[in-house]
Design an enzyme around this catalytic site. Structure first.
Site, PDB file in Angstrom:
ATOM      1  N   GLU A 235       0.823  -1.212   0.000  1.00 37.30           N
ATOM      2  CA  GLU A 235       0.000   0.000   0.000  1.00 37.30           C
ATOM      3  C   GLU A 235       0.857   1.262   0.000  1.00 37.30           C
ATOM      4  OE1 GLU A 235      -0.037  -2.608   1.987  1.00 37.30           O
ATOM      5  OE2 GLU A 235      -2.006  -2.995   2.865  1.00 37.30           O
TER       6      GLU A 235
ATOM      7  N   SER B 139      -4.943  -7.827   4.080  1.00 36.05           N
ATOM      8  CA  SER B 139      -5.403  -6.854   5.074  1.00 36.05           C
ATOM      9  C   SER B 139      -4.229  -6.009   5.583  1.00 36.05           C
ATOM     10  CB  SER B 139      -6.070  -7.606   6.233  1.00 36.05           C
ATOM     11  OG  SER B 139      -6.810  -6.708   7.036  1.00 36.05           O
TER      12      SER B 139
ATOM     13  N   CYS C 266      -1.413  -3.797   7.454  1.00 38.10           N
ATOM     14  CA  CYS C 266      -0.763  -3.625   8.760  1.00 38.10           C
ATOM     15  C   CYS C 266      -1.071  -2.206   9.245  1.00 38.10           C
ATOM     16  CB  CYS C 266       0.751  -3.830   8.630  1.00 38.10           C
ATOM     17  SG  CYS C 266       1.597  -2.370   7.966  1.00 38.10           S
TER      18      CYS C 266
ATOM     19  N   CYS D 167       0.344   0.770   7.053  1.00 42.13           N
ATOM     20  CA  CYS D 167      -0.434   1.065   5.844  1.00 42.13           C
ATOM     21  C   CYS D 167      -1.816   1.589   6.202  1.00 42.13           C
ATOM     22  CB  CYS D 167      -0.506  -0.187   4.984  1.00 42.13           C
ATOM     23  SG  CYS D 167       1.135  -0.675   4.389  1.00 42.13           S
TER      24      CYS D 167
END
Lengths: 153, 153
Positions: A58, A83, A85, A88
């Site tokens: 990301e 998903s 962290c 991000c």
């Protein structure tokens, strides 16, 4: 959760980035930033490729998008194969990106409730292709993965 | 809050980085990562210098420190001249950096309570030198500052 046709298309673009990252010897996580159906940037985790501590999928994507005025982020969607962290997620919070489409969260999940607490729309695709990439990562490059999320190997 | 002699020394190093950033035409925020009294890296906000969306003071510093194993971050202190935004705070959360020394939080504050919720020690120096740099920034480069934190100018 059901994806729109656009969501499917942009998530596939993120998966393509993740696959490139895997083929380069890295962490297979890809990301795409989109506004009004237009791709602003793609990115992928480049810890291995750039010896980077901050180039997750990301953040690499957001960096590749260049310097943007605040309003652009606020009208954008961030696609990511895994998903996010907290680094991000925090980047999405700081830039007020209102919608995040996540490929899968079975192999990693930390920030989704926190993101929702800011009113963001979180869509989890539970995509088999995203899961397969991360399962290969966990099986074949576990130490690189541990390093990538700040965990002891 | 009282700083130790080491804290003072490392915060001064962060201020030096912030000043360099200002002199380069950028956002005057500096950062230092320290373990056991040893400087692992210094960094400064380089949005302007590198046309970067993710090089805040803290993330630039962590990037400059290179790829580190999880245990190093967990024994480190992050110094920053200004209270961290959520991107930088999220980076500290992800890497489990246990202690953060903040130069000042009068000109910006978003993440401190959230950081404390993870058990981190947050020290705010309320340093006049840090405040002066940010006051100059807000007065002379307000649009760059707005862009840097994802706010409308």
């Amino acid at each position: 959760m059901t994806l729109t046709d656009d969501d499917r298309r942009f998530l596939d673009l993120a998966i393509e980035q993740a696959q490139i990252g895997w083929d380069e010897g890295g962490v297979p996580i890809g990301s795409v930033l989109v506004r009004d159906g237009e791709v602003l940037a793609v990115g992928r985790n480049r810890r291995f490729q750039m010896d980077s501590a901050i180039r997750h999928g990301e953040t690499d994507c957001i960096e590749n998008a260049g310097r943007l005025p605040a309003r652009v982020y606020r009208e954008s969607v961030l696609y990511t194969t895994l998903s996010p962290c907290y680094m991000c997620a925090g980047t999405a919070v700081m830039y007020e990106i209102p919608r995040i489409v996540i490929g899968e969260n079975r192999n990693f999940q930390a920030s989704e409730d926190w993101l929702r607490s800011f009113g963001k729309e979180i869509v989890v695709a539970d995509d088999p292709g995203c899961r397969a990439l991360m399962e290969k990562m966990l099986a074949e490059r576990p130490e690189l993965w541990a390093e990538d999320i700040g965990e002891e190997a």
